[in-house]
Design an enzyme around this catalytic site. Structure first.
Site, PDB file in Angstrom:
ATOM      1  N   THR A 177       0.802  -1.392   0.219  1.00 44.63           N
ATOM      2  CA  THR A 177       0.330   0.234  -0.179  1.00 44.63           C
ATOM      3  C   THR A 177       0.728   1.679   0.512  1.00 44.63           C
ATOM      4  OG1 THR A 177      -2.026  -1.150   1.425  1.00 44.63           O
ATOM      5  CG2 THR A 177      -1.762   1.392   1.135  1.00 44.63           C
ATOM      6  N   CYS A 178       1.764   1.375   1.173  1.00 47.38           N
ATOM      7  CA  CYS A 178       2.229   2.962   1.298  1.00 47.38           C
ATOM      8  C   CYS A 178       2.710   2.874  -0.244  1.00 47.38           C
ATOM      9  CB  CYS A 178       3.616   2.368   2.617  1.00 47.38           C
ATOM     10  SG  CYS A 178       4.627   3.848   2.348  1.00 47.38           S
ATOM     11  N   LYS A 212       1.502  11.569  -0.673  1.00 49.13           N
ATOM     12  CA  LYS A 212       2.754  12.691  -0.240  1.00 49.13           C
ATOM     13  C   LYS A 212       3.298  13.643  -1.353  1.00 49.13           C
ATOM     14  CE  LYS A 212       0.908  11.659   3.589  1.00 49.13           C
ATOM     15  NZ  LYS A 212      -0.065  10.528   2.926  1.00 49.13           N
ATOM     16  N   ILE A 252      -9.115  10.357   8.362  1.00 51.47           N
ATOM     17  CA  ILE A 252      -7.117  10.954   7.854  1.00 51.47           C
ATOM     18  C   ILE A 252      -7.506  10.957   5.886  1.00 51.47           C
ATOM     19  CG2 ILE A 252      -4.450  10.474   7.266  1.00 51.47           C
ATOM     20  CD1 ILE A 252      -4.789   9.875  10.183  1.00 51.47           C
ATOM     21  N   ILE A 253      -7.799   9.636   5.504  1.00 52.76           N
ATOM     22  CA  ILE A 253      -7.433   9.846   3.884  1.00 52.76           C
ATOM     23  C   ILE A 253      -8.535  10.624   3.533  1.00 52.76           C
ATOM     24  CG2 ILE A 253      -7.829   8.303   2.149  1.00 52.76           C
ATOM     25  CD1 ILE A 253      -7.277   6.097   4.132  1.00 52.76           C
ATOM     26  N   ALA A 254      -9.674  10.772   3.605  1.00 53.94           N
ATOM     27  CA  ALA A 254     -10.875  11.805   3.469  1.00 53.94           C
ATOM     28  C   ALA A 254     -10.479  13.610   3.154  1.00 53.94           C
ATOM     29  CB  ALA A 254     -12.067  11.498   4.209  1.00 53.94           C
ATOM     30  N   ASP A 266       0.376  -3.529   9.199  1.00 59.13           N
ATOM     31  CA  ASP A 266      -1.390  -3.241   9.554  1.00 59.13           C
ATOM     32  C   ASP A 266      -2.980  -4.819   9.814  1.00 59.13           C
ATOM     33  OD1 ASP A 266      -1.140  -0.865   8.987  1.00 59.13           O
ATOM     34  OD2 ASP A 266      -2.397  -0.414   7.260  1.00 59.13           O
ATOM     35  N   HIS A 324      17.451  30.815  16.931  1.00 58.27           N
ATOM     36  CA  HIS A 324      16.923  32.204  16.734  1.00 58.27           C
ATOM     37  C   HIS A 324      16.820  32.904  14.826  1.00 58.27           C
ATOM     38  CE1 HIS A 324      13.895  35.220  17.668  1.00 58.27           C
ATOM     39  NE2 HIS A 324      15.146  36.795  16.479  1.00 58.27           N
TER      40      HIS A 324
END
Length: 468
Positions: free
Chosen positions: A39-40, A49, A183-185, A307, A442
């Site tokens: 899947t990934c 992404k 998350i997917i939505a 999973d 900074h």
């Protein structure tokens, strides 16, 4: 006749990382039912992404006026995005990975294409052309999951998309309805709305991302409502196609019409395709494969990871579990345990969200004397430069011990900034020590975290030896 192996791995996501050089003397079978790599790499973390980053840039263009810039997005080359993502990167990785496993570089490994199911203890049947039967001294189940599609959609005959094919649409749709509020939505809602698609999100819960910390939920929902249309607290009664469009009827009678429909309503565990009972492998009520703390299933010699067996549905957790199983297969007298402590999560929507540890409610319910600080991006120097008005870092700590209990960031680069706080928690550092005993450059954005730490109020003094 069954072909026997020292090790059988079912699934080529994180499971494909198991055969290290230490396994070169093992006869190994790998079984994959879908596209090599899981899947990934193919339909999840990585390609999404790549689309998200393009959407981030597009949204910056739309919003450039806040930086006194006049900018215009004059077009989106959808096909060229797909070329960059799939033809030039994702598809070659998958193809080359499969070729490597089938080629002479790994002569001890045989790759089978098909769905495996148990036909007895440590005995699998594969639904390939040969109806192959294989047995193994050890079996690792890394079978993952797939999109859940409710019967009202699946049985309707209406065309719909999931994360597995939405990124390969022939053209960028002018409108898109998304079912789901997780998350997917919200990641795809960001992608398509930023690229110019009219997006409508339908969710049965009255809130998007409802499981997150309440401050994140409240403030993300406010921002999301300005980016795409939400119909929340609504369920789907029916779907139909009308003149090439998909029409969704809601429980209150509203109808939502769009060019495409995306179903993003969670995942189904692929364990239902394994006939686990035939192999003596027990399942949890939600379909996850039951494992002990070492990754062993209830069947001797059978392991599970990712999973298939955990509830996190995160690639970095699957990879970590794969390393544990790899060690345990090679060193059965020195077993290591799965580590599910302090699992972070990044959500690549807009604004980006990252989280680790407890929510404020969880910390209070656990009996902690809680101190909380919400530090706004707009109140640190780099936040001024960005003209950010929505982002924040929320920290939850124990007011007596100084220990950080949870961290939640919403805003630019949240998934990168959270790593500082994962380190604080993983190494059990005192917040007071972290805030004051090191330099913070900074005016870098990391000052968001510094100021959040400094803003926590404690009821005790730092332990002796800590600098004030």
């Amino acid at each position: 006749m069954a072909e026997h192996y020292d090790l059988i791995i079912v699934g080529t996501g994180s499971g494909n990382s198991l055969p290290s050089p230490e396994f070169d003397d093992h006869k190994i079978a790998i079984v994959e039912a879908g596209t090599f790599g899981g899947t990934c790499i193919n339909v999840g973390c990585i390609p999404t992404k790549m689309f998200v980053y393009a959407a981030d840039v597009a949204r910056e263009i739309w919003d450039a006026r806040r930086l006194s810039l006049d900018a215009e997005l004059t077009g989106v080359d959808w096909k060229d995005i797909q070329r960059r993502v799939f033809r030039e990167r994702i598809d070659p990785i998958s193809n080359e990975g499969e070729e490597y496993r089938r080629g002479p570089e790994t002569p001890n490994i045989t790759l089978y294409s098909g769905t495996a199911s148990f036909a007895g203890p440590r005995r699998l049947v594969i639904d390939d052309a040969n109806r192959s039967v294989i047995t193994g001294d050890a079996i690792v189940l890394a079978t993952g999951g797939r999109p859940f599609v409710p019967p009202v959609i699946a049985e309707s005959g209406v065309r719909y998309r999931t994360n597995e094919d939405i990124m390969r649409l022939e053209e960028l749709p002018e409108s898109l309805t998304i079912l789901g509020g997780g998350i997917i939505a919200v990641e795809f809602a960001h992608v398509f709305s930023a690229l110019g698609t009219k997006v409508t999100v339908i969710n049965r819960s009255p809130k998007l991302l409802k499981k997150l910390d309440e401050t994140v939920v409240e403030r993300f929902n406010e921002v999301a409502a300005t980016q795409w249309e939400n119909k929340l607290g609504r369920t789907v009664e029916a779907v139909r196609e009308d003149n090439g469009r998909v029409v969704v009827t809601l429980d209150d009678g509203q109808e939502v019409s769009s060019a495409e429909l995306l179903v993003a309503m969670g995942r189904t565990n692929n364990s239902d395709r394994l006939d686990c009972a035939a192999g003596g492998v027990e399942l949890e009520d939600d379909g996850r494969i039951t494992v002990d703390r070492y990754g062993r299933t209830t069947a001797e010699g059978v392991w599970a990871l990712g999973d298939a067996a955990n509830e996190f549905e995160l690639k970095h957790v699957a990879n970590a579990e794969a390393r544990v199983v790899q060690h345990n297969l090679l060193r059965p007298d020195d077993l290591r345990e799965y580590n599910h402590e302090l699992v972070p999560s990044g959500i690549f929507t807009h604004p980006q969200i990252a989280t680790v540890g407890m929510t404020e409610a969880q910390a209070r319910d656990a009996g902690h004397e809680v101190t909380v600080k919400v530090q706004e991006y707009r109140n640190v120097a780099y936040g001024w430069a960005m003209e950010d008005t929505n982002g924040f870092c929320k920290l939850i700590a124990d007011a007596r011990s100084g220990k950080l209990l949870g961290a939640h960031i919403m805003g630019p680069q949240a998934s990168t900034l959270i790593q500082q706080l994962i380190t604080v928690m993983a190494f059990d550092l005192d917040c007071r020590e972290v805030a004051k005993n090191q330099y913070w450059p900074h005016p870098a954005l990391s000052e968001l975290v510094e100021n959040a730490l400094l803003g926590l109020q404690f009821t005790t003094s730092p332990p002796e030896g800590l600098k004030p």
